[in-house]
Scaffold this motif. Structure first.
Motif, short mmCIF file in Angstrom:
data_model
loop_
_atom_site.label_atom_id
_atom_site.label_comp_id
_atom_site.label_asym_id
_atom_site.label_seq_id
_atom_site.Cartn_x
_atom_site.Cartn_y
_atom_site.Cartn_z
N GLY A 191 -6.59 57.13 6.90
CA GLY A 191 -5.68 57.14 7.92
C GLY A 191 -6.12 57.14 9.29
N TRP A 192 -5.59 56.75 10.20
CA TRP A 192 -6.23 56.70 11.52
C TRP A 192 -6.24 58.13 12.10
N THR A 193 -5.44 59.00 11.76
CA THR A 193 -5.81 60.45 12.47
C THR A 193 -6.98 60.99 11.76
N ASN A 194 -6.99 60.79 10.39
CA ASN A 194 -8.34 61.23 9.71
C ASN A 194 -9.58 60.59 10.24
N ASP A 195 -9.50 59.30 10.79
CA ASP A 195 -10.59 58.85 11.24
C ASP A 195 -10.90 59.20 12.76
N VAL A 196 -9.89 59.69 13.52
CA VAL A 196 -10.05 60.37 14.76
C VAL A 196 -10.71 61.77 14.47
N ILE A 197 -10.40 62.33 13.63
CA ILE A 197 -11.04 63.81 13.17
C ILE A 197 -12.52 63.27 12.67
N THR A 198 -12.78 62.22 11.82
CA THR A 198 -14.10 62.00 11.44
C THR A 198 -14.96 61.51 12.62
N LYS A 228 -15.49 50.60 15.29
CA LYS A 228 -14.39 50.41 15.37
C LYS A 228 -13.42 51.31 14.40
N PHE A 229 -11.98 51.54 14.67
CA PHE A 229 -11.15 52.01 13.68
C PHE A 229 -10.68 50.70 12.82
N LEU A 230 -10.49 50.97 11.59
CA LEU A 230 -10.18 49.91 10.61
C LEU A 230 -8.59 50.29 10.16
N SER A 231 -8.10 49.02 9.99
CA SER A 231 -6.55 49.38 9.89
C SER A 231 -6.12 49.32 8.39
N SER A 232 -6.92 49.78 7.55
CA SER A 232 -6.46 50.05 6.21
C SER A 232 -5.39 50.80 5.92
N HIS A 233 -4.61 51.70 6.61
CA HIS A 233 -3.39 52.26 6.41
C HIS A 233 -2.37 51.56 7.29
N ILE A 234 -2.64 50.59 7.88
CA ILE A 234 -1.66 49.99 8.95
C ILE A 234 -1.18 48.74 8.20
N ASP A 235 -2.04 47.89 8.19
CA ASP A 235 -1.87 46.52 7.79
C ASP A 235 -3.26 45.91 7.64
N LYS A 236 -3.70 45.53 6.51
CA LYS A 236 -5.05 45.10 6.47
C LYS A 236 -5.61 43.87 7.28
#
Ligand SMILES: Nc1nc2c(ncn2[C@@H]2O[C@H](COP(=O)(O)OP(=O)(O)OP(=O)(O)O)[C@@H](O)[C@H]2O)c(=O)[nH]1
Ligand SMILES: *[C@@H]1O[C@H](CO)[C@@H](O)[C@H](O)[C@H]1NC(C)=O
Ligand SMILES: *[C@@H]1O[C@H](CO)[C@@H](O)[C@H](O)[C@H]1NC(C)=O
Length: 454
Positions: free
Chosen positions: A87-94, A113-121
């Motif tokens: 999820g995006w927040t998890n990636d921010v933490i990463t 870059k952030f990937l949109s896996s949890h939003i819309d691929k």
């Protein structure tokens, strides 16, 4: 002669000089812009005025992005990188963990870059610097930051070999046949990784404890010659495409997955002393452009007249969606906290703002991944508001990422905050509201009827 490690003190003055030069170039370009005929305005095709900025490379690469990333690295600089896809927040933490690891290893982080896996691929990856203010972060923490697209041409079709440490295989010993953790970023960046299993001592908790965390300083040790050379004998996987076996790179230190990293305790971003939060996370302020867009959305949600400042508000984050998977055998309306239960915590935050800071906050903005319109009409019945992204046409105008960014920014700019237990999005909102606005917060418990009774 051995390559001298980057020393913080040695690096600071040159960094300051670079900032000064940058500011100078910016002022010069801005001046040039003003001198242009008005009808050109800020037309994006009006390139010349911007070219000075666009061509300005970070001094920590050789030049413009290259086909092979290695051709763009400096031989007197050490780097560190990793990838993500949660999820995006998890990636921010990463990425916060990656940057903290860069600080303690005195290396320059290269951010994907952030990937949109949890939003819309289908949504394209989102550039870190378009949501987080990199110059401000860099200045606050005293090290430069690079993004992958500055190093390697995003369009490059050249597959680069790279040796990296796998932490995931080491911390996952409790499962059968643990493997290095991949990321869709590797494919996008055209990287062919040869993994080496990180030593068992990187695990944060006792060997027999089922837990995925590794410790910051054990990973940092692998960025220095002694621990590195003592660990080179670990299991190695040839890269999947070129089938080359490489030792972990020392020029670009790299790890497969840095989400589960702590200094002392698991899930440390929830704890007040979290070094990754204190030394990096709290300095990850929003990119001003996107923060302004979020503020405009918040103002419209609160019906603020054009000539009035944005009033203080309490933000709420109620995480539903796939959290329902935790509700085995318990009906959802009993498992998730009800709106009256949430309202009780909102009143506490209101009261704390009144008594401790003397502010009367009446605006309440809800953010949630709930899609049931009935639930939202109950939110309205409480006199609370929210951003209607469909009516705003936010996705059409800005793209699929923006609702989650705008919600996170709105949460972070509350005078006070109420969140959902177990959600990292709420955890970060609590941290930000506390650090940036000295704001009170509450976390709502859930999982069974009465879970939040206390
Ligand atoms: N727009 C919007 N999206 C949300 C909201 N809550 C959750 N989401 C979406 O769900 C994702 C949840 O993943 P994270 O951001 O990692 O946060 P989390 O709540 O810890 O969830 P998990 O990682 O799945 O445990 C977010 O990134 C969003 O895509 C919300 O209030 N607004
Ligand atoms: C490092 O790079 C510089 C400039 O790119 C070059 O002149 C120098 O010879 C290189 N040093 C080594 C040790 O390769
Ligand atoms: C903020 O994001 C915009 C894109 O929306 C970008 O053009 C700008 O350079 C970013 N600001 C900084 C300081 O990086």
């Amino acid at each position: 002669m051995p390559r001298a490690p980057l020393s913080i003190t040695g690096r600071m003055p040159s960094f300051r000089i670079i900032c000064t030069v940058l500011a100078g170039v910016f002022l010069f370009s801005f001046g040039a812009l003003l001198l242009k005929p008005m009808n050109y305005g800020l037309d994006l095709q009006d390139q010349p005025a911007y070219s000075a900025i666009i061509n300005l490379q970070s001094p920590y690469v050789q030049g413009p992005p290259t086909q092979r990333f290695r051709d763009n690295l400096r031989n007197d600089t050490k780097y560190i990188t990793s990838w993500a896809s949660a999820g995006w927040t998890n990636d921010v933490i990463t990425y916060g963990n990656l940057i903290y690891l860069a600080l303690i290893t005195e290396r320059i982080p290269i951010l994907p870059k952030f990937l949109s896996s949890h939003i819309d691929k289908s949504a394209p990856p989102f550039t870190f610097g378009d949501v987080i203010d990199i110059p401000r972060l860099s200045q606050a923490i005293g090290i430069p930051l690079l993004q992958w697209h500055e190093v390697k041409d995003s369009e490059s079709q050249v597959l680069d070999d790279l040796g990296c440490w796998s932490i995931w295989e080491t911390v996952q010993q409790h499962i059968q046949n643990p493997q290095p953790r991949g990321s869709p970023s590797l494919n996008r960046l055209k990287l062919d990784i040869s993994w080496t299993k990180a030593p068992d001592w990187v695990k944060l908790t006792a060997p027999n404890k089922v837990d995925n965390h590794a410790s910051f300083w054990s990973l940092a040790a692998l960025g220095f010659p002694e621990a590195r050379s003592n660990s080179l004998g670990s299991k190695n996987y040839p890269s999947p495409q070129h089938q080359v076996s490489l030792p972990p790179d020392d020029h670009v230190l790299c790890f497969d997955f840095l989400y589960y990293i702590s200094a002392h305790h698991t899930w440390e971003w929830e704890l007040d002393y979290s070094p990754a939060w204190r030394f990096v996370g709290q300095h990850m302020r929003w990119n001003a452009t996107i923060e302004r867009i979020a503020d405009e959305h918040a103002r419209r949600a609160m019906n603020v007249p054009k000539d009035k400042p944005t009033p203080p508000y309490i933000s709420i984050h109620i995480r539903h969606g796939d959290f329902s998977q935790e509700c085995i055998d318990i009906p959802l309306d009993q498992c998730f906290a009800s709106l009256p239960v949430i309202a009780r915590r909102v009143s506490e935050v209101q009261e704390e703002l009144r008594t401790q800071k003397g502010i009367e906050v009446t605006h309440i903005i809800m953010t949630s991944d709930e899609s049931d319109p009935e639930w939202w009409s109950e939110v309205r019945a409480l006199g609370w508001t929210w951003v209607d992204y469909v009516a705003e046409r936010t996705e059409e105008i800005y793209g699929k990422w923006h609702p989650v960014f705008i919600d996170a920014i709105i949460q972070s700019n509350g005078a006070g905050f109420v969140g959902t237990r177990g959600s990292t999005m709420s955890t970060l909102a609590i941290r930000r509201v506390q650090a940036w606005h000295d704001g009170p917060s509450r976390i709502v418990k859930w999982g069974w009827l009465g879970a939040d009774n206390h």
